[in-house]
Design a protein around this motif. Structure first.
Motif, short mmCIF file in Angstrom:
data_model
loop_
_atom_site.label_atom_id
_atom_site.label_comp_id
_atom_site.label_asym_id
_atom_site.label_seq_id
_atom_site.Cartn_x
_atom_site.Cartn_y
_atom_site.Cartn_z
N LYS A 108 17.63 17.66 2.38
CA LYS A 108 16.61 18.64 3.07
C LYS A 108 16.88 20.08 2.65
O LYS A 108 18.21 20.29 2.30
CB LYS A 108 17.01 18.26 4.37
CG LYS A 108 16.50 17.14 5.00
CD LYS A 108 14.82 16.97 4.95
CE LYS A 108 14.24 15.55 5.46
NZ LYS A 108 12.79 15.59 5.42
N SER A 121 7.71 26.42 6.59
CA SER A 121 8.12 25.46 5.59
C SER A 121 9.52 25.38 5.57
O SER A 121 10.50 26.14 5.18
CB SER A 121 7.68 26.35 4.16
OG SER A 121 8.21 25.29 3.12
N TYR A 124 11.94 20.17 4.26
CA TYR A 124 11.13 19.34 3.31
C TYR A 124 12.42 18.82 2.50
O TYR A 124 13.38 19.56 2.24
CB TYR A 124 10.19 20.15 2.62
CG TYR A 124 10.59 21.20 1.86
CD1 TYR A 124 11.03 21.33 0.44
CD2 TYR A 124 10.40 22.57 2.52
CE1 TYR A 124 11.71 22.32 -0.15
CE2 TYR A 124 10.95 23.82 1.72
CZ TYR A 124 11.44 23.59 0.41
OH TYR A 124 11.96 24.68 -0.28
N GLY A 125 11.95 17.85 1.67
CA GLY A 125 13.06 17.33 0.70
C GLY A 125 12.62 15.83 0.48
O GLY A 125 11.39 15.33 0.39
N ALA A 141 9.86 13.46 -2.86
CA ALA A 141 9.69 14.02 -1.83
C ALA A 141 9.18 12.75 -0.94
O ALA A 141 8.69 11.94 -1.18
CB ALA A 141 8.21 14.63 -1.98
N TYR A 144 7.34 13.22 5.37
CA TYR A 144 7.18 14.49 6.27
C TYR A 144 7.11 15.56 5.14
O TYR A 144 6.06 16.13 5.62
CB TYR A 144 8.77 14.55 6.82
CG TYR A 144 8.85 15.88 7.22
CD1 TYR A 144 8.40 16.35 8.42
CD2 TYR A 144 9.42 16.92 6.51
CE1 TYR A 144 8.53 17.64 8.94
CE2 TYR A 144 9.64 18.07 7.08
CZ TYR A 144 9.14 18.55 8.29
OH TYR A 144 9.14 19.92 8.71
N SER A 145 7.61 15.53 4.21
CA SER A 145 7.37 16.79 3.16
C SER A 145 5.81 16.74 2.78
O SER A 145 5.24 17.87 2.45
CB SER A 145 8.44 16.57 1.97
OG SER A 145 9.82 16.72 2.45
N LYS A 146 5.40 15.52 2.62
CA LYS A 146 4.26 15.31 1.72
C LYS A 146 3.16 15.84 2.79
O LYS A 146 2.11 16.55 2.60
CB LYS A 146 3.81 14.03 1.19
CG LYS A 146 4.61 13.41 0.14
CD LYS A 146 4.22 12.12 -0.13
CE LYS A 146 5.13 11.46 -1.31
NZ LYS A 146 4.93 10.09 -1.60
N PHE A 149 3.55 19.68 3.25
CA PHE A 149 2.87 20.42 2.07
C PHE A 149 1.30 20.57 2.12
O PHE A 149 0.68 21.41 1.84
CB PHE A 149 3.40 19.75 0.71
CG PHE A 149 4.83 19.94 0.30
CD1 PHE A 149 5.54 21.13 0.61
CD2 PHE A 149 5.69 18.82 -0.09
CE1 PHE A 149 6.75 21.01 0.40
CE2 PHE A 149 6.68 18.99 -0.58
CZ PHE A 149 7.42 20.05 -0.35
N SER A 157 2.86 19.79 -4.25
CA SER A 157 4.17 19.62 -4.46
C SER A 157 4.45 18.24 -3.82
O SER A 157 5.67 17.80 -3.75
CB SER A 157 4.88 20.45 -3.25
OG SER A 157 4.60 22.00 -3.85
N ASN A 158 3.52 17.42 -3.70
CA ASN A 158 3.65 15.96 -3.23
C ASN A 158 4.29 15.21 -4.02
O ASN A 158 5.16 14.23 -3.60
CB ASN A 158 2.27 15.28 -2.77
CG ASN A 158 1.80 15.82 -1.30
OD1 ASN A 158 2.22 16.64 -0.79
ND2 ASN A 158 0.55 15.44 -0.88
#
Length: 203
Positions: A108, A121, A124-125, A141, A144-146, A149, A157-158
């Motif tokens: 993360k 932001s 994410y991780g 990724a 949560y991160s997708k 983003f 970034s997905n």
């Protein structure tokens, strides 16, 4: 009637006492991990309490924002988690957090504002999807991160995959996706003075 109530009360008291004894004897679940994750985690943890200087070795296409001295600091370590601030000059907003989850390793990015509050932001991780190696792990990724983003208008970034390499002389942080590669290499042979406390954390 009173006799029956007394028997019932005694039974309830015994049951509650038994449950209490059982609860106090239950052991915590063991920290489940596999050898490649354990070895990788331990290779990083051996640098706990030390800081190292680094430099950007790949930035394609050039993004900027990483001017100034780059420092990684393996700041806090437990059997389950490593906290590694990544300092960029006077910007102390970034901390990498690697955690054993029981189904692999999680990475993360804890991003903070100067006042210590979370950046919009943050966290994410990704999470490992295979065994990796004792010297390298990949973190595609996570969901949560997708969603984060997409919410922030960065859907490209997905497809992010973060990679971290740990060798006797070098630690590498790498981000890859289609059309993008970013890499920072840190010299582990020369520990440096410890940097400032990362924003949002306490000594």
């Amino acid at each position: 009637m009173k006799k029956h109530l007394l028997v019932l009360s005694t039974s309830l008291l015994f049951s509650v006492s038994s449950l209490s004894v059982m609860a106090n004897t239950v052991k915590e679940a063991p920290l489940v991990s596999i050898s490649s994750h354990d070895s990788y985690f331990d290779n990083l943890r051996q640098h706990c309490g030390k800081a190292y200087a680094g430099k950007v070795t790949v930035d394609n296409p050039a993004s900027g924002g990483f001017e100034g001295q780059l420092i990684m600091h393996v700041r806090k370590c437990t059997d389950q988690q490593l906290q590694i601030p990544f300092h960029v000059g006077d910007d102390h907003s970034r901390t990498w957090i690697i955690t054993k989850t029981g189904s692999g390793l999680s990475l993360k990015h804890d991003h903070r504002l100067k006042d210590g509050n979370y950046d919009q932001s943050t966290m994410y991780g990704g999470h490992t999807v295979d065994g990796g190696f004792e010297s390298m792990q990949s973190f595609p990724a996570d969901q949560y991160s997708k969603e984060l983003f997409a919410k922030l208008g960065n859907p490209q970034s997905n497809s992010n995959i973060w990679q971290m390499y740990i060798y006797p002389e070098t630690f590498t942080y790498r981000l890859i996706r289609e059309g993008r590669e970013f890499r920072v290499d840190f010299d582990l042979t020369k520990p440096i003075d410890l940097p400032a406390t990362p924003w949002g954390y306490k000594d």
